[in-house]
Design an enzyme around this catalytic site. Structure first.
Site, PDB file in Angstrom:
ATOM      1  N   ALA A  34       0.825  -1.218   0.000  1.00 37.69           N
ATOM      2  CA  ALA A  34       0.000   0.000   0.000  1.00 37.69           C
ATOM      3  C   ALA A  34       0.855   1.262   0.000  1.00 37.69           C
ATOM      4  CB  ALA A  34      -0.935  -0.018   1.203  1.00 37.69           C
ATOM      5  N   ALA A  80       1.773  -5.161   7.254  1.00 41.56           N
ATOM      6  CA  ALA A  80       1.208  -4.864   8.573  1.00 41.56           C
ATOM      7  C   ALA A  80       1.556  -3.435   8.939  1.00 41.56           C
ATOM      8  CB  ALA A  80       1.784  -5.814   9.628  1.00 41.56           C
ATOM      9  N   THR A 121       5.050 -12.160  15.040  1.00 43.18           N
ATOM     10  CA  THR A 121       6.028 -11.600  15.974  1.00 43.18           C
ATOM     11  C   THR A 121       6.017 -12.348  17.301  1.00 43.18           C
ATOM     12  OG1 THR A 121       6.456  -9.619  17.305  1.00 43.18           O
ATOM     13  CG2 THR A 121       4.208  -9.922  16.595  1.00 43.18           C
ATOM     14  N   ASP A 122       7.150 -12.301  17.996  1.00 41.22           N
ATOM     15  CA  ASP A 122       7.202 -12.893  19.342  1.00 41.22           C
ATOM     16  C   ASP A 122       6.355 -12.111  20.344  1.00 41.22           C
ATOM     17  OD1 ASP A 122       8.840 -10.638  19.499  1.00 41.22           O
ATOM     18  OD2 ASP A 122      10.580 -11.687  20.306  1.00 41.22           O
ATOM     19  N   GLU A 123       5.960 -10.880  19.965  1.00 37.91           N
ATOM     20  CA  GLU A 123       5.200 -10.048  20.905  1.00 37.91           C
ATOM     21  C   GLU A 123       3.810 -10.600  21.207  1.00 37.91           C
ATOM     22  OE1 GLU A 123       5.224  -5.898  20.184  1.00 37.91           O
ATOM     23  OE2 GLU A 123       7.339  -5.876  19.649  1.00 37.91           O
ATOM     24  N   TYR A 148      -0.722  -3.135  18.763  1.00 35.23           N
ATOM     25  CA  TYR A 148       0.009  -3.815  17.681  1.00 35.23           C
ATOM     26  C   TYR A 148       0.056  -5.318  17.909  1.00 35.23           C
ATOM     27  CZ  TYR A 148       4.067  -5.909  15.403  1.00 35.23           C
ATOM     28  OH  TYR A 148       4.886  -6.763  14.718  1.00 35.23           O
ATOM     29  N   LYS A 152      -1.709  -8.464  15.868  1.00 37.05           N
ATOM     30  CA  LYS A 152      -0.938  -9.559  15.252  1.00 37.05           C
ATOM     31  C   LYS A 152      -1.393 -10.910  15.813  1.00 37.05           C
ATOM     32  CE  LYS A 152       2.120  -9.431  12.763  1.00 37.05           C
ATOM     33  NZ  LYS A 152       2.191  -9.425  11.273  1.00 37.05           N
ATOM     34  N   ARG A 212      15.579  -7.087  24.342  1.00 41.08           N
ATOM     35  CA  ARG A 212      15.083  -7.564  23.059  1.00 41.08           C
ATOM     36  C   ARG A 212      16.044  -8.649  22.551  1.00 41.08           C
ATOM     37  NH1 ARG A 212      11.468  -5.454  25.057  1.00 41.08           N
ATOM     38  NH2 ARG A 212       9.967  -3.963  24.217  1.00 41.08           N
ATOM     39  N   ARG A 271       7.726   4.166  27.046  1.00 38.88           N
ATOM     40  CA  ARG A 271       6.557   3.753  26.266  1.00 38.88           C
ATOM     41  C   ARG A 271       5.491   3.222  27.229  1.00 38.88           C
ATOM     42  NH1 ARG A 271       7.997  -0.789  21.988  1.00 38.88           N
ATOM     43  NH2 ARG A 271       8.560   1.007  20.715  1.00 38.88           N
TER      44      ARG A 271
HETATM   45  P1  NAD Z   1       7.466  -2.227   8.029  1.00 42.83           P
HETATM   46  O1  NAD Z   1       6.575  -1.284   8.762  1.00 42.83           O
HETATM   47  O2  NAD Z   1       8.860  -1.816   7.731  1.00 42.83           O
HETATM   48  O3  NAD Z   1       6.789  -2.613   6.628  1.00 42.83           O
HETATM   49  C1  NAD Z   1       5.430  -2.892   6.507  1.00 42.83           C
HETATM   50  C2  NAD Z   1       5.050  -2.791   5.035  1.00 42.83           C
HETATM   51  O4  NAD Z   1       3.651  -3.123   4.919  1.00 42.83           O
HETATM   52  C3  NAD Z   1       5.217  -1.380   4.463  1.00 42.83           C
HETATM   53  O5  NAD Z   1       5.864  -1.436   3.211  1.00 42.83           O
HETATM   54  C4  NAD Z   1       3.789  -0.892   4.308  1.00 42.83           C
HETATM   55  O6  NAD Z   1       3.609   0.029   3.242  1.00 42.83           O
HETATM   56  C5  NAD Z   1       3.061  -2.190   4.044  1.00 42.83           C
HETATM   57  N1  NAD Z   1       1.628  -2.083   4.332  1.00 42.83           N
HETATM   58  C6  NAD Z   1       1.037  -1.501   5.413  1.00 42.83           C
HETATM   59  N2  NAD Z   1      -0.306  -1.564   5.289  1.00 42.83           N
HETATM   60  C7  NAD Z   1      -0.566  -2.239   4.137  1.00 42.83           C
HETATM   61  C8  NAD Z   1      -1.753  -2.639   3.482  1.00 42.83           C
HETATM   62  N3  NAD Z   1      -2.962  -2.354   3.983  1.00 42.83           N
HETATM   63  N4  NAD Z   1      -1.642  -3.311   2.319  1.00 42.83           N
HETATM   64  C9  NAD Z   1      -0.427  -3.600   1.794  1.00 42.83           C
HETATM   65  N5  NAD Z   1       0.729  -3.228   2.360  1.00 42.83           N
HETATM   66  C10 NAD Z   1       0.663  -2.562   3.524  1.00 42.83           C
HETATM   67  O7  NAD Z   1       7.427  -3.573   8.858  1.00 42.83           O
HETATM   68  P2  NAD Z   1       8.552  -4.692   9.066  1.00 42.83           P
HETATM   69  O8  NAD Z   1       9.350  -4.350  10.251  1.00 42.83           O
HETATM   70  O9  NAD Z   1       9.217  -4.966   7.777  1.00 42.83           O
HETATM   71  O10 NAD Z   1       7.612  -5.932   9.476  1.00 42.83           O
HETATM   72  C11 NAD Z   1       7.079  -6.785   8.470  1.00 42.83           C
HETATM   73  C12 NAD Z   1       6.289  -7.891   9.127  1.00 42.83           C
HETATM   74  O11 NAD Z   1       7.135  -8.618  10.018  1.00 42.83           O
HETATM   75  C13 NAD Z   1       5.111  -7.412   9.968  1.00 42.83           C
HETATM   76  O12 NAD Z   1       4.051  -8.321   9.784  1.00 42.83           O
HETATM   77  C14 NAD Z   1       5.624  -7.475  11.397  1.00 42.83           C
HETATM   78  O13 NAD Z   1       4.568  -7.693  12.307  1.00 42.83           O
HETATM   79  C15 NAD Z   1       6.545  -8.670  11.308  1.00 42.83           C
HETATM   80  N6  NAD Z   1       7.675  -8.709  12.276  1.00 42.83           N
HETATM   81  C16 NAD Z   1       8.530  -7.644  12.365  1.00 42.83           C
HETATM   82  C17 NAD Z   1       9.638  -7.732  13.217  1.00 42.83           C
HETATM   83  C18 NAD Z   1      10.631  -6.602  13.332  1.00 42.83           C
HETATM   84  O14 NAD Z   1      11.548  -6.680  14.157  1.00 42.83           O
HETATM   85  N7  NAD Z   1      10.545  -5.537  12.526  1.00 42.83           N
HETATM   86  C19 NAD Z   1       9.840  -8.891  13.979  1.00 42.83           C
HETATM   87  C20 NAD Z   1       8.913  -9.952  13.879  1.00 42.83           C
HETATM   88  C21 NAD Z   1       7.849  -9.839  12.992  1.00 42.83           C
HETATM   89  O1  DAU Z   2       9.787  -8.373  18.844  1.00 39.01           O
HETATM   90  C1  DAU Z   2       9.438  -8.186  17.503  1.00 39.01           C
HETATM   91  C2  DAU Z   2       8.955  -6.760  17.308  1.00 39.01           C
HETATM   92  O2  DAU Z   2      10.113  -5.940  17.328  1.00 39.01           O
HETATM   93  C3  DAU Z   2       8.188  -6.574  15.991  1.00 39.01           C
HETATM   94  O3  DAU Z   2       7.000  -7.324  16.045  1.00 39.01           O
HETATM   95  C4  DAU Z   2       7.852  -5.085  15.767  1.00 39.01           C
HETATM   96  O4  DAU Z   2       7.247  -4.921  14.497  1.00 39.01           O
HETATM   97  C5  DAU Z   2       9.142  -4.297  15.817  1.00 39.01           C
HETATM   98  O5  DAU Z   2       8.861  -2.916  15.692  1.00 39.01           O
HETATM   99  C6  DAU Z   2       9.874  -4.568  17.131  1.00 39.01           C
HETATM  100  O6  DAU Z   2       9.101  -4.044  18.243  1.00 39.01           O
HETATM  101  P1  DAU Z   2       9.798  -3.235  19.449  1.00 39.01           P
HETATM  102  O7  DAU Z   2       8.758  -2.377  20.057  1.00 39.01           O
HETATM  103  O8  DAU Z   2      10.581  -4.148  20.313  1.00 39.01           O
HETATM  104  O9  DAU Z   2      10.869  -2.376  18.579  1.00 39.01           O
HETATM  105  P2  DAU Z   2      11.346  -0.842  18.648  1.00 39.01           P
HETATM  106  O10 DAU Z   2      12.435  -0.711  17.647  1.00 39.01           O
HETATM  107  O11 DAU Z   2      10.216   0.116  18.574  1.00 39.01           O
HETATM  108  O12 DAU Z   2      11.964  -0.729  20.109  1.00 39.01           O
HETATM  109  C7  DAU Z   2      12.961  -1.646  20.572  1.00 39.01           C
HETATM  110  C8  DAU Z   2      13.232  -1.337  22.042  1.00 39.01           C
HETATM  111  O13 DAU Z   2      13.880  -0.061  22.142  1.00 39.01           O
HETATM  112  C9  DAU Z   2      11.975  -1.227  22.875  1.00 39.01           C
HETATM  113  O14 DAU Z   2      12.253  -1.740  24.178  1.00 39.01           O
HETATM  114  C10 DAU Z   2      11.707   0.281  22.967  1.00 39.01           C
HETATM  115  C11 DAU Z   2      13.110   0.849  22.948  1.00 39.01           C
HETATM  116  N1  DAU Z   2      13.285   2.193  22.320  1.00 39.01           N
HETATM  117  C12 DAU Z   2      12.741   2.426  21.117  1.00 39.01           C
HETATM  118  C13 DAU Z   2      12.937   3.630  20.478  1.00 39.01           C
HETATM  119  C14 DAU Z   2      12.326   3.925  19.123  1.00 39.01           C
HETATM  120  C15 DAU Z   2      14.089   3.143  22.965  1.00 39.01           C
HETATM  121  O15 DAU Z   2      14.614   2.901  24.082  1.00 39.01           O
HETATM  122  N2  DAU Z   2      14.304   4.328  22.329  1.00 39.01           N
HETATM  123  C16 DAU Z   2      13.761   4.624  21.122  1.00 39.01           C
HETATM  124  O16 DAU Z   2      14.014   5.739  20.590  1.00 39.01           O
END
Ligand code: NAD
Ligand code: DAU
Length: 332
Positions: A34, A80, A121-123, A148, A152, A212, A271
């Site tokens: 999207a 997502a 996600t593990d969350e 979030y 999920k 984490r 947070r």
């Molecule tokens: P991200 O936010 O970087 O990317 C999400 C993508 O989804 C974006 O390109 C966005 O445009 C697209 N999107 C959002 N809404 C949409 C819709 N309605 N239709 C089509 N596309 C859409 O996220 P990410 O960090 O790459 O995470 C990807 C997946 O992995 C998610 O499902 C997330 O829950 C999961 N995940 C992420 C992590 C992490 O550490 N980032 C860990 C475990 C699981």
């Molecule tokens: O565990 C998997 C998840 O990891 C995924 O499902 C999510 O999509 C992904 O965003 C991530 O979630 P977190 O909330 O753990 O990630 P984030 O990068 O937002 O934050 C990581 C940790 O750092 C969390 O404990 C919050 C903290 N944090 C985050 C930011 C942005 C800070 O201390 N300072 C910051 O500026």
């Protein structure tokens, strides 16, 4: 897999997955994205035209999803809303994309008998105490904390129900925190790296004792491919690489690797509902499917990630100002 449909393939993990698939397999890839604020088209430049195309659209658009699913052998569902902080401000968007989007996809793969891998996600398991010796396993009770992670978790349960009730050919994976290139600057590690590159101090939420379980994005994606090829339909696999670290340690390591004093960071507002600790037991994935991570040296992977952001300012600069303005409004 001859033709793959990858939802959310313009985001962080999805775009790295697309690159991984095109580099390591013969499959063709269609991305459905999207193109929300989290997408970055620059993540997909230079991909081979004969094997890759980008379709702009939503996973909630049933007609579009049906048409695309009908024309592909398998679907990997990354799309997502992914950021916990945003889910506290706009939960409705998370309900729509993460739950309705997954429902829409499930109806299409059910109709066309298409293989699905659902990325989660593990969350969904909530959090652990710092001194709890247990880690998450596929048997751990769902207990999500944020809008979030609750959305999920809901999507995961829909996938399980569609497998059991309608025979949908799906697998699920729940992964820990990813790091690596092409991650949005709203997330912890890229935010701190780009703050330092901009001459500002990193921002630690609350005490910084939160843990984490870090995994390199390419290791997540090699595991997803392994599950897609060899996973058992209906099964859930946890993906992790034994990378537990508290946030303070990660910030201090980033500062050290970037040549700054390791105490030059600020504590900012925590947070609300901040999960304390995540920890993955990936034994099932390792023993049943023979997967292993390659990036076992976090310091080396982090140094390479810092270099990537240093060398690719044009990729992240357009998002930086608005991201920091939103954080500043919340005292973060
Ligand atoms: P991200 O936010 O970087 O990317 C999400 C993508 O989804 C974006 O390109 C966005 O445009 C697209 N999107 C959002 N809404 C949409 C819709 N309605 N239709 C089509 N596309 C859409 O996220 P990410 O960090 O790459 O995470 C990807 C997946 O992995 C998610 O499902 C997330 O829950 C999961 N995940 C992420 C992590 C992490 O550490 N980032 C860990 C475990 C699981
Ligand atoms: O565990 C998997 C998840 O990891 C995924 O499902 C999510 O999509 C992904 O965003 C991530 O979630 P977190 O909330 O753990 O990630 P984030 O990068 O937002 O934050 C990581 C940790 O750092 C969390 O404990 C919050 C903290 N944090 C985050 C930011 C942005 C800070 O201390 N300072 C910051 O500026």
């Amino acid at each position: 897999m001859h033709s793959l449909l990858v939802t959310g393939g313009a985001g962080f993990i999805g775009s790295n997955f697309v690159r991984w698939v095109l580099d390591n397999t013969n499959s063709t890839v269609t991305v459905l994205d999207a193109m929300t604020y989290a997408a970055n088209e620059a993540s997909l430049v230079g991909l081979p035209e004969k094997r890759f195309q980008l379709v702009r659209g939503s996973v909630c658009d049933a007609d579009l999803v049906d048409d695309l699913v009908a024309r592909h052998d398998a679907v990997v569902h990354f799309a997502a809303e992914s950021h916990n902080d945003n889910s506290l401000d706009t939960p409705g968007l998370f309900i729509k994309t993460n739950i309705i989007g997954t429902f829409t996809l499930l109806q299409a793969v059910r109709k066309h008998h298409t293989r699905l891998h659902h990325i989660s996600t593990d969350e969904v398991y909530g959090d652990l105490e710092l001194d709890d010796p247990t880690r998450f396993t596929p048997e751990t009770r769902y207990n999500p904390s944020s809008p979030y992670s609750a959305a999920k978790a809901s999507a995961d349960l829909l996938v399980r129900a569609w497998v059991r009730s309608f025979g949908v050919q799906a697998t699920i994976s729940n992964c820990s925190n990813n790091y690596g290139p092409r991650q949005h600057v709203e997330k912890f590690i890229p935010r701190q790296i780009t703050e330092i590159l901009d001459g500002r101090r990193p921002k630690l939420y609350g005490s910084g004792l939160n843990v984490r379980d870090w995994i390199h994005v390419d290791d997540h994606n090699s595991a997803v491919w392994t599950i897609l090829e060899r996973g058992t339909i209906g099964e859930t696999y946890l993906i992790g690489a034994d990378g537990e670290l508290d946030n303070r340690t990660v910030i201090e390591l980033i500062l050290e690797l970037m040549g700054q004093p390791t105490d030059s960071y600020d504590h900012v507002n925590d947070r609300p509902g901040h999960d304390l600790r995540y920890a993955i037991d990936a034994t099932k994935l390792r023993e049943e499917l023979g997967w292993q991570p390659e990036y076992t040296n976090f310091r080396g992977g982090l140094a390479a990630t810092i270099d990537w952001y240093r060398n690719n300012e044009s990729w992240w600069r357009p998002q930086k100002e608005a991201t920091e303005a939103a954080y500043a409004a919340k005292g973060q």
